[in-house]
Design an enzyme around this catalytic site. Structure first.
Site, short mmCIF file in Angstrom:
data_model
loop_
_atom_site.label_atom_id
_atom_site.label_comp_id
_atom_site.label_asym_id
_atom_site.label_seq_id
_atom_site.Cartn_x
_atom_site.Cartn_y
_atom_site.Cartn_z
N THR A 125 -13.99 3.64 -11.49
CA THR A 125 -14.05 2.19 -11.36
C THR A 125 -12.72 1.32 -11.83
OG1 THR A 125 -15.23 0.25 -12.43
CG2 THR A 125 -15.34 2.07 -13.71
N ASP A 126 -12.57 0.18 -11.69
CA ASP A 126 -11.39 -0.47 -12.05
C ASP A 126 -11.61 -0.77 -13.54
OD1 ASP A 126 -13.42 -2.45 -11.59
OD2 ASP A 126 -11.74 -3.85 -10.62
#
Length: 352
Positions: free
Chosen positions: A132-133
């Site tokens: 995930t970012d």
């Protein structure tokens, strides 16, 4: 079979789209879906491919070494696409140990199984880890974006658990030579998303005339990616990405939460035949989430420039498709909220 791929978390939101894509696009691949079927896993998401000759489902926990090792041996797995994870930030704040167990120890269990089965013969093998970012922390409102070189600075138990799993994956390449790829993606949206997440929650609440809870004043910014575009990116990277590389996957598509919510309202009201702005009165501002990151924005230019991938949909197009899907599949939503979806495994698999 040309490839024998293990997809973890394949009954979940993103995972089901990846499973469907690989099963239909690659009939000469054997696609094995390993899912524990926690609350967010729904095998009804895969009704259209569950009888495909190149698809297998295995119910199990990625933290269970005996189960995972057995699957690697049974199917002679040569590729892993690892999506299984606890992913809801609010829940991670309340249950951090659950997130550490699944996201860290589950990933480590898979890595150990791959290392044991492949025994140093890594030719044609790949461990692809989806992250995930949020591992990068937060951005200011200055136009800067996360790149593959951005330092990790996770703020929530969820993002900390994903950051740890990312580091373990890279460590298995550096220590044992295992071919690995890590991708960090922005917020996904689209069909089959569990309605605890913002977009399906709000569509369902608009449909049922329930409050639309907005954290703080709704000024937090997120980059949004249509889930089928993410699945295409995973396909591209799995087949053409370079081992030991990181790729960011984003929609080049930033929205303030409050602006996003108003787009959803306008679209849903129009489709449902309500007057314009009819559901804006449902917006309810609530106390902000603990440690709520201000802004995420992904620079996906490396993926675009090196592998030729880019999003296929503009955001308004994706929202239109998404709202229509949920309104056209109200029984799917109702089965989730009632809990009836949890009976699907027993009814459709255990009775065969």
């Amino acid at each position: 079979m040309k490839r024998r791929i293990l997809i973890t978390g394949g009954a979940g939101f993103i995972g089901s789209h990846v499973v469907r894509l690989f099963v239909t696009k690659y009939p000469d691949y054997l696609v094995v879906n390993l899912d524990k079927l926690t609350y967010a896993g729904n095998l009804a998401n895969l009704k259209d491919v569950e009888l495909a000759p190149n698809y297998r489902f295995e119910k199990g926990d990625i933290c269970d070494g005996e189960t995972v090792n057995g699957i690697f041996e049974k199917y002679d797995i040569d590729g892993v696409i690892h999506l299984a994870a606890e992913s809801h930030v609010d829940r991670s704040i309340k249950e951090p140990l659950t997130f550490a167990r699944t996201n860290v120890m589950g990933t480590l269990t898979l890595l150990e199984a791959a290392k044991h089965r492949w025994s140093g013969n890594y030719d044609g093998k790949l461990f692809y880890h989806i992250s995930t970012d949020e591992v990068y922390g937060a951005l200011p409102f200055d136009g800067s974006m996360f790149t593959e070189e951005t330092k990790y600075a996770p703020h929530s138990p969820y993002s900390a658990s994903k950051a740890s799993s990312d580091h373990f994956v890279r460590a298995y390449h550096n220590t044992y030579g295992m071919p690995v790829i890590v991708t960090n993606c922005s917020n996904n949206y689209g069909p089959y998303q569990f309605p605890e997440k913002l977009i399906p929650l709000f569509i369902n609440n608009i449909r049922n005339r329930r409050p639309l809870p907005v954290y703080g004043r709704g000024k937090n910014v997120r980059d949004w990616l249509y889930v089928e575009d993410h699945a295409r990116a995973i396909d591209t990277i799995f087949h053409n990405g370079k081992a030991a590389e990181t790729y960011n996957i984003g929609g080049f598509n930033e929205w303030r939460n409050i602006d996003l919510i108003k787009v959803i309202i306008r679209c849903a009201d129009r489709i449902m035949g309500n007057p314009e702005g009819f559901s804006e009165e449902l917006i309810t501002y609530v106390t902000d989430r603990e440690g709520h990151d201000l802004r995420y924005a992904i620079d996906a230019s490396k993926l675009r420039d090196e592998l030729g991938w880019q999003p296929s949909l503009q955001f308004e197009e994706g929202i239109e498709k998404t709202v229509r899907w949920y309104l056209d599949n109200q029984q799917w939503l109702d089965n989730i909220t009632s809990g009836d979806y949890e009976k699907y495994y027993e009814e459709m698999y255990l009775k065969r």
